[in-house]
Design an enzyme around this catalytic site. Structure first.
Site, PDB file in Angstrom:
ATOM      1  N   GLY A  18      18.039 -16.888 -26.930  1.00 25.89           N
ATOM      2  CA  GLY A  18      17.400 -15.650 -26.526  1.00 25.89           C
ATOM      3  C   GLY A  18      16.836 -15.759 -25.128  1.00 25.89           C
ATOM      4  O   GLY A  18      16.935 -16.807 -24.470  1.00 25.89           O
ATOM      5  N   SER A 128       3.635 -16.053 -29.576  1.00 22.86           N
ATOM      6  CA  SER A 128       2.964 -14.869 -30.109  1.00 22.86           C
ATOM      7  C   SER A 128       3.143 -13.716 -29.127  1.00 22.86           C
ATOM      8  O   SER A 128       4.006 -13.774 -28.239  1.00 22.86           O
ATOM      9  CB  SER A 128       1.486 -15.162 -30.365  1.00 22.86           C
ATOM     10  OG  SER A 128       0.895 -14.111 -31.102  1.00 22.86           O
ATOM     11  N   TYR A 158       6.508  -6.183 -37.232  1.00 27.15           N
ATOM     12  CA  TYR A 158       6.415  -7.175 -36.157  1.00 27.15           C
ATOM     13  C   TYR A 158       4.952  -7.481 -35.856  1.00 27.15           C
ATOM     14  O   TYR A 158       4.559  -8.656 -35.745  1.00 27.15           O
ATOM     15  CB  TYR A 158       7.120  -6.647 -34.915  1.00 27.15           C
ATOM     16  CG  TYR A 158       7.043  -7.567 -33.716  1.00 27.15           C
ATOM     17  CD1 TYR A 158       7.873  -8.680 -33.620  1.00 27.15           C
ATOM     18  CD2 TYR A 158       6.146  -7.315 -32.676  1.00 27.15           C
ATOM     19  CE1 TYR A 158       7.805  -9.517 -32.513  1.00 27.15           C
ATOM     20  CE2 TYR A 158       6.078  -8.145 -31.573  1.00 27.15           C
ATOM     21  CZ  TYR A 158       6.905  -9.247 -31.501  1.00 27.15           C
ATOM     22  OH  TYR A 158       6.833 -10.077 -30.411  1.00 27.15           O
TER      23      TYR A 158
END
Length: 326
Positions: A18, A128, A158
């Protein structure tokens, strides 16, 4: 900061194909670490863009046995796990599929923490998000303005998963003495972002509109402000957070605040295309500001993050030479 902190260390980076994880892999290899990338699929053909020294392994993070076997099978002890893998999506998906997102993210976090404890991994980084600040009371937002002050409910899977991941990490630190770092990220962009048609990310979606000659539609009047950080700078900052080991929970962002309208105009300029932007004041543009207090971050980093325009110019260069060509 001593960059030789990572020399000779053995690191595992989840979500390494990613945007953020791929930059962790690149930076860690450059710093002398051995890097293993567990991944499920390479839909965006990121793997071939990474250093040849990276070790990719197909693995399902929801299977704790697979992750445990990966760690046990390393040539030496694992010194660090950087957990970037996440299930998310556009806001409508986050609201429509909260159980799926919460369950998927919490299972992977739980497996990472359990395996790190079992094999005595020295440093664990759980990526986070500033999304945990659902109803901040201060601007810019300090770290203390979080679930420790009040825990607000939202059906956003989420948002819930990021809050509960931090709570679980705090519990593991308290009970087992684990060294778990929780960097809370501002909006991130850069090379290897998701520029596919299904993207839910603001910078790539604006890229697509501009390159297609279409209008960028901005909800609200465009005055709402945000901060954006180039992925490589963000990774350097988080690695510094681990090296200095002063704060285990910290905002990571920049002090360059721009309106969403300014962002759209800057993207048009970086791409060399005319501005075709339309605001829709009838629709909510979200919170007026989402600026993070980065006082703690500025105590530990020894570099200045690049400006939005500089970062966008470098992203455009990558897009044209790597992504568009592919």
């Amino acid at each position: 900061m001593a960059r030789n902190y990572w020399a000779g260390k053995n690191a595992i980076v989840t979500g390494g194909l990613g945007l953020i994880g791929s930059h962790f892999a690149e930076e860690l290899v450059a710093a002398g670490a051995t890097v293993t990338l567990p991944y499920r699929r390479d839909n965006r053909r990121v793997l071939r863009q990474l250093p040849a020294d990276v070790r990719p392994v197909r693995l399902d993070l929801h299977d704790e046995t697979q992750l445990s076997e990966l760690i046990a099978g390393q040539s030496g002890p694992v010194d660090a796990i950087v957990h970037c893998a996440v299930v998310s999506g556009p806001m409508d998906v986050r609201l429509d599929r909260p159980a799926h997102i919460l369950d998927a993210n919490m299972r992977s976090v739980s497996n990472v923490l359990n395996c790190a404890r079992r094999y005595t991994v020295a440093d664990v980084v759980l990526i986070s998000s500033s999304d945990i600040y659902l109803s901040p009371t201060r601007d810019p937002i300090p770290e203390e303005d979080d679930f420790r002050q009040r825990m607000n409910y939202s059906r956003d899977g989420y948002y819930l998963s990021k809050n509960y991941a931090e709570i679980l990490a705090e519990a593991y630190r308290a009970e087992y003495g684990m060294n778990v770092f929780l960097p809370r990220l501002t909006s991130v962009y850069g090379p290897r972002d998701n520029f596919e048609p299904d993207t839910d990310r603001v910078v790539p979606s604006m890229f697509a509109k501009v390159l297609a000659g279409e209008e960028i539609e901005i909800w609200g009047d465009g005055s709402q402000t945000r901060t954006y950080m180039y992925a490589a700078d963000l990774v350097r900052a988080i690695l510094g957070m681990v090296e200095v080991n002063k704060y285990h929970m910290m905002n990571v962002g920049t002090t360059e605040t721009v309106s969403v309208l300014e962002l759209a105009r800057t993207i048009c300029a970086a791409l060399g295309r005319p501005e075709r932007i339309r605001t829709d004041p009838r629709r909510s543009g979200g919170r007026p500001s989402r600026t993070l207090d980065v006082t703690k971050l500025n105590e530990i980093i020894d570099f200045t993050p690049r400006s939005l325009r500089e970062g966008l110019d470098q992203t455009v260069d990558w897009y044209r030479t790597v992504y568009a060509a592919a």
